[in-house]
Enzyme design. Structure first.
Site, PDB file in Angstrom:
ATOM      1  N   ASN A  61      -1.341  -5.636   5.403  1.00 23.54           N
ATOM      2  CA  ASN A  61      -2.041  -4.977   6.512  1.00 23.54           C
ATOM      3  C   ASN A  61      -3.457  -5.520   6.652  1.00 23.54           C
ATOM      4  O   ASN A  61      -4.136  -5.804   5.662  1.00 23.54           O
ATOM      5  CB  ASN A  61      -2.027  -3.443   6.383  1.00 23.54           C
ATOM      6  N   GLU A  63      -6.874  -4.559   8.616  1.00 24.31           N
ATOM      7  CA  GLU A  63      -7.530  -3.497   9.390  1.00 24.31           C
ATOM      8  C   GLU A  63      -8.763  -4.043  10.117  1.00 24.31           C
ATOM      9  O   GLU A  63      -9.180  -5.188   9.893  1.00 24.31           O
ATOM     10  CB  GLU A  63      -7.887  -2.336   8.458  1.00 24.31           C
ATOM     11  N   GLU A  74       4.147  -5.290   7.894  1.00 26.86           N
ATOM     12  CA  GLU A  74       5.459  -5.719   8.380  1.00 26.86           C
ATOM     13  C   GLU A  74       5.338  -6.606   9.614  1.00 26.86           C
ATOM     14  O   GLU A  74       5.993  -7.646   9.729  1.00 26.86           O
ATOM     15  CB  GLU A  74       6.328  -4.498   8.741  1.00 26.86           C
ATOM     16  N   CYS A 111       6.339   1.962   9.981  1.00 23.93           N
ATOM     17  CA  CYS A 111       5.935   2.926  11.014  1.00 23.93           C
ATOM     18  C   CYS A 111       6.806   2.720  12.252  1.00 23.93           C
ATOM     19  O   CYS A 111       7.561   1.744  12.360  1.00 23.93           O
ATOM     20  CB  CYS A 111       4.459   2.771  11.352  1.00 23.93           C
ATOM     21  N   CYS A 114       6.372  -0.660  14.101  1.00 27.31           N
ATOM     22  CA  CYS A 114       6.985  -1.775  13.360  1.00 27.31           C
ATOM     23  C   CYS A 114       8.500  -1.740  13.494  1.00 27.31           C
ATOM     24  O   CYS A 114       9.148  -2.787  13.616  1.00 27.31           O
ATOM     25  CB  CYS A 114       6.582  -1.732  11.889  1.00 27.31           C
TER      26      CYS A 114
END
Ligand code: THU
Length: 156
Positions: A61, A63, A74, A111, A114
């Site tokens: 990830n 950010e 992902e 999520c 994704c």
């Protein structure tokens, strides 16, 4: 009329209980947590995607101070794979794991956004993309496909 949706999936007691190729994939996802850029959530997610030739692409990830501009592990993995090796756009499995602020491995599951993105690649390739999720305590959940994670999904 009442209808029921059933989901069949597998659970393995530990990373060591996985078949060799999936064990390697989950170990790669664990390594990928180290490249996460997560100064806001402190939740470091690693993903590893198995491509058509057996090679692995990592994601983590990323950010950003403008929060919605960041991206999950992902999608980072599958977008990188698709952009860099489009000829290998046929994916067998994706492994996902989280690492919390204390550095401990923890559960991660894709999520909703994704799931929708992964589903499109799965539909394009015409066969299942399995999803391996690290669970609390070190067990592994194997979902047989992305479609199984997103029933009644949107298709254009
Ligand atoms: N995140 C992922 O990378 N993958 C998931 O499956 C769940 C959430 C990221 C997004 C954000 O950077 C952080 O985890 C907290 O939500």
């Amino acid at each position: 009329m009442d209808k029921t949706l059933q989901l069949q999936y597998q659970e393995f007691a530990s990373v060591d209980a996985l078949a060799a190729a999936d064990r390697e994939l989950m170990q790669a996802a664990i390594r990928a947590t180290a490249s996460a850029y997560a100064p806001y959530s402190h939740f470091h997610v690693g993903a590893a995607l198995r491509l058509k030739d057996g090679s692995i692409v990592l994601g983590s990830n990323q950010e950003n101070a403008a929060y919605p501009s960041g991206l999950c592990a992902e999608r980072t993995a599958i977008f990188a794979a698709s952009a860099q090796r489009p000829e290998l756009r046929d994916y067998d499995a994706l492994a996902i794991v989280g690492r919390n602020a204390e550095g401990a491995l923890c559960e991660a599951s894709p999520c909703g956004a994704c799931r929708q993105v992964l589903l499109e690649y799965e539909q394009q390739q015409g066969h299942p993309l399995r999803v391996l999720c690290y669970l609390r305590g070190g067990a592994i959940r194997e979902l047989p496909s992305v479609a199984s994670l997103l029933p009644f999904s949107f298709v254009l």
